[in-house]
Design a protein around this motif. Structure first.
Motif, mmCIF file in Angstrom:
data_model
loop_
_atom_site.group_PDB
_atom_site.id
_atom_site.type_symbol
_atom_site.label_atom_id
_atom_site.label_comp_id
_atom_site.label_asym_id
_atom_site.label_seq_id
_atom_site.Cartn_x
_atom_site.Cartn_y
_atom_site.Cartn_z
ATOM 1 N N ILE A 5 0.801 -0.997 0.147
ATOM 2 C CA ILE A 5 -0.037 0.058 0.077
ATOM 3 C C ILE A 5 0.933 1.152 0.084
ATOM 4 O O ILE A 5 1.660 1.427 0.924
ATOM 5 C CB ILE A 5 -0.907 -0.036 1.186
ATOM 6 C CG1 ILE A 5 -1.911 -1.158 1.071
ATOM 7 C CG2 ILE A 5 -1.601 1.389 1.325
ATOM 8 C CD1 ILE A 5 -2.801 -1.328 2.539
ATOM 9 N N ASP A 6 0.834 1.987 -0.803
ATOM 10 C CA ASP A 6 1.654 3.101 -1.272
ATOM 11 C C ASP A 6 1.008 4.480 -0.879
ATOM 12 O O ASP A 6 -0.145 4.844 -1.229
ATOM 13 C CB ASP A 6 1.878 3.332 -2.575
ATOM 14 C CG ASP A 6 3.167 4.371 -3.074
ATOM 15 O OD1 ASP A 6 4.230 3.928 -3.097
ATOM 16 O OD2 ASP A 6 2.551 5.488 -2.962
ATOM 17 N N LEU A 26 -5.927 -3.117 10.268
ATOM 18 C CA LEU A 26 -4.984 -3.992 11.267
ATOM 19 C C LEU A 26 -5.918 -4.420 12.333
ATOM 20 O O LEU A 26 -6.494 -3.700 13.162
ATOM 21 C CB LEU A 26 -3.930 -3.020 11.622
ATOM 22 C CG LEU A 26 -2.979 -3.506 12.601
ATOM 23 C CD1 LEU A 26 -2.208 -4.652 11.976
ATOM 24 C CD2 LEU A 26 -2.152 -2.380 13.386
ATOM 25 N N ILE B 31 3.533 1.119 18.874
ATOM 26 C CA ILE B 31 4.216 1.576 17.510
ATOM 27 C C ILE B 31 5.804 1.414 17.791
ATOM 28 O O ILE B 31 6.310 1.844 18.685
ATOM 29 C CB ILE B 31 3.789 2.953 17.229
ATOM 30 C CG1 ILE B 31 2.630 3.004 16.682
ATOM 31 C CG2 ILE B 31 4.955 3.552 16.039
ATOM 32 C CD1 ILE B 31 1.484 3.415 17.730
ATOM 33 N N LEU B 51 1.372 -4.707 11.030
ATOM 34 C CA LEU B 51 1.646 -3.590 9.983
ATOM 35 C C LEU B 51 3.091 -3.489 9.933
ATOM 36 O O LEU B 51 3.849 -3.250 11.030
ATOM 37 C CB LEU B 51 0.697 -2.428 10.393
ATOM 38 C CG LEU B 51 0.988 -1.199 9.319
ATOM 39 C CD1 LEU B 51 -0.291 -0.590 9.359
ATOM 40 C CD2 LEU B 51 2.146 -0.383 9.659
ATOM 41 N N LEU B 53 5.741 -0.529 8.102
ATOM 42 C CA LEU B 53 5.795 0.742 7.307
ATOM 43 C C LEU B 53 7.064 1.064 7.118
ATOM 44 O O LEU B 53 7.930 1.174 8.157
ATOM 45 C CB LEU B 53 4.917 1.773 8.066
ATOM 46 C CG LEU B 53 5.012 3.205 7.400
ATOM 47 C CD1 LEU B 53 4.845 3.246 5.898
ATOM 48 C CD2 LEU B 53 4.423 4.116 8.368
ATOM 49 N N THR B 69 7.461 -6.668 -1.652
ATOM 50 C CA THR B 69 8.342 -5.742 -1.545
ATOM 51 C C THR B 69 7.772 -4.291 -1.330
ATOM 52 O O THR B 69 7.028 -3.624 -2.005
ATOM 53 C CB THR B 69 9.472 -5.708 -2.895
ATOM 54 O OG1 THR B 69 9.755 -7.112 -2.869
ATOM 55 C CG2 THR B 69 10.468 -4.778 -2.632
ATOM 56 N N LEU B 70 8.422 -3.814 -0.098
ATOM 57 C CA LEU B 70 7.907 -2.206 0.206
ATOM 58 C C LEU B 70 9.132 -1.404 0.286
ATOM 59 O O LEU B 70 10.310 -1.613 0.628
ATOM 60 C CB LEU B 70 7.493 -2.431 1.745
ATOM 61 C CG LEU B 70 6.476 -3.332 2.225
ATOM 62 C CD1 LEU B 70 6.336 -3.485 3.691
ATOM 63 C CD2 LEU B 70 5.158 -3.020 1.360
ATOM 64 N N GLY B 73 7.586 4.701 2.489
ATOM 65 C CA GLY B 73 6.129 5.251 2.106
ATOM 66 C C GLY B 73 5.334 4.180 1.869
ATOM 67 O O GLY B 73 4.167 4.610 1.548
ATOM 68 N N GLN B 74 5.725 3.071 1.915
ATOM 69 C CA GLN B 74 4.774 1.780 1.478
ATOM 70 C C GLN B 74 4.503 1.207 2.625
ATOM 71 O O GLN B 74 5.363 0.764 3.611
ATOM 72 C CB GLN B 74 5.238 1.171 0.486
ATOM 73 C CG GLN B 74 5.436 1.744 -1.076
ATOM 74 C CD GLN B 74 5.706 0.913 -2.108
ATOM 75 O OE1 GLN B 74 6.326 -0.023 -1.898
ATOM 76 N NE2 GLN B 74 5.285 1.180 -3.403
ATOM 77 N N LEU B 75 3.259 0.352 2.865
ATOM 78 C CA LEU B 75 2.967 -0.392 4.145
ATOM 79 C C LEU B 75 2.278 -1.618 3.814
ATOM 80 O O LEU B 75 1.996 -1.845 2.586
ATOM 81 C CB LEU B 75 2.445 0.402 4.968
ATOM 82 C CG LEU B 75 0.957 0.910 4.693
ATOM 83 C CD1 LEU B 75 -0.202 -0.206 5.182
ATOM 84 C CD2 LEU B 75 0.506 1.984 5.457
ATOM 85 N N TYR B 76 2.258 -2.642 4.707
ATOM 86 C CA TYR B 76 1.833 -3.933 4.427
ATOM 87 C C TYR B 76 1.159 -4.540 5.470
ATOM 88 O O TYR B 76 1.943 -4.438 6.770
ATOM 89 C CB TYR B 76 2.469 -4.719 3.565
ATOM 90 C CG TYR B 76 1.833 -6.093 3.016
ATOM 91 C CD1 TYR B 76 1.137 -6.083 1.956
ATOM 92 C CD2 TYR B 76 2.305 -7.340 3.954
ATOM 93 C CE1 TYR B 76 0.246 -7.351 1.733
ATOM 94 C CE2 TYR B 76 1.497 -8.430 3.311
ATOM 95 C CZ TYR B 76 0.347 -8.524 2.411
ATOM 96 O OH TYR B 76 -0.135 -9.617 1.788
ATOM 97 N N VAL B 77 -0.001 -5.108 5.643
ATOM 98 C CA VAL B 77 -0.412 -5.594 6.902
ATOM 99 C C VAL B 77 -0.293 -7.127 6.657
ATOM 100 O O VAL B 77 -0.991 -7.708 5.784
ATOM 101 C CB VAL B 77 -1.954 -5.244 7.108
ATOM 102 C CG1 VAL B 77 -2.515 -6.139 8.360
ATOM 103 C CG2 VAL B 77 -1.791 -3.867 7.493
ATOM 104 N N LEU B 95 8.651 1.026 10.604
ATOM 105 C CA LEU B 95 8.021 1.008 11.895
ATOM 106 C C LEU B 95 7.080 -0.382 11.697
ATOM 107 O O LEU B 95 6.378 -0.801 10.702
ATOM 108 C CB LEU B 95 6.858 2.171 11.970
ATOM 109 C CG LEU B 95 7.487 3.182 11.840
ATOM 110 C CD1 LEU B 95 6.222 4.402 12.178
ATOM 111 C CD2 LEU B 95 8.252 3.660 13.135
ATOM 112 N N ILE B 97 3.460 -1.976 13.731
ATOM 113 C CA ILE B 97 2.305 -1.642 14.406
ATOM 114 C C ILE B 97 1.535 -3.008 14.919
ATOM 115 O O ILE B 97 1.137 -3.663 13.999
ATOM 116 C CB ILE B 97 1.380 -0.594 13.964
ATOM 117 C CG1 ILE B 97 2.415 0.658 13.636
ATOM 118 C CG2 ILE B 97 0.464 -0.087 14.962
ATOM 119 C CD1 ILE B 97 1.629 1.847 12.843
#
Lengths: 121, 121
Positions: A5-6, A26, B31, B51, B53, B69-70, B73-77, B95, B97
């Protein structure tokens, strides 16, 4: 599936202010992208903390006992029950993280109350 | 009091890898800032989503059905119950979470299991 997710891409997909968009989930929490400009309304979330993470711009969170100013890469958690009022002189891009279903204006209500928007989530 | 939390500043205060540091709390969530390099261990968190980030560097989260691949500024849960294994060719700043008390190696345990560290929180 299995796509990152960008955050910047999500922020590029809307332009309205004070209207958070769910971009990820989440457990029973939501990550929302939001654009802020001007002064919001003083309000309180009685049942939850609320995390602000600034991506772009400078955000001041007014609190009754002193303001907090956030620059990009800075975050602040407003504790539950603490009255606050965000204000942004220029446009701010930010993430909000809070439990599912939190309403942006908390106890205050009024015309700035945003509809739930998970069209980007 | 009422000070912003600066993510880069928190990341500058440690150098060890795979050892998340609590930098803020949000209700019963934490966090955490973390530095990652090399390959972690395949593991699962049966009871919670997690999560990621990315702040700096490029992180691959290996999943059994395809990698993610992150970039910054990209995140993935990673959903609860989904086996995963982070890997970073270069150093990654990120980060995490997740709920309070989640152990980094989940069900796998082993030598990469980090002690709880809230000295920066």
């Amino acid at each position: 599936m299995n796509e990152p997710i960008d955050i910047a891409d999500k922020l590029s997909q809307f332009s309205d202010h004070w209207s958070p968009k769910v971009i990820a989930r989440l457990n029973d929490y939501e990550i929302k992208a939001v654009k802020l400009k001007g002064e919001f309304v003083w309000h309180t979330h009685e049942d939850t903390d609320e995390l602000f993470l600034v991506i772009d711009g400078e955000l001041t969170i007014q609190l009754r006992d002193g303001d907090v100013t956030l620059k990009p890469g800075q975050l602040y958690v407003v504790p539950r029950g603490v009255e606050h009022c965000p204000v942004a002189d220029g446009e701010v891009h930010a993430l909000l993280i809070e439990p599912t279903g939190v309403v942006n204006t908390g106890d205050a209500g009024g015309e700035l109350t945003a509809s739930y928007d998970d069209s980007l989530g």
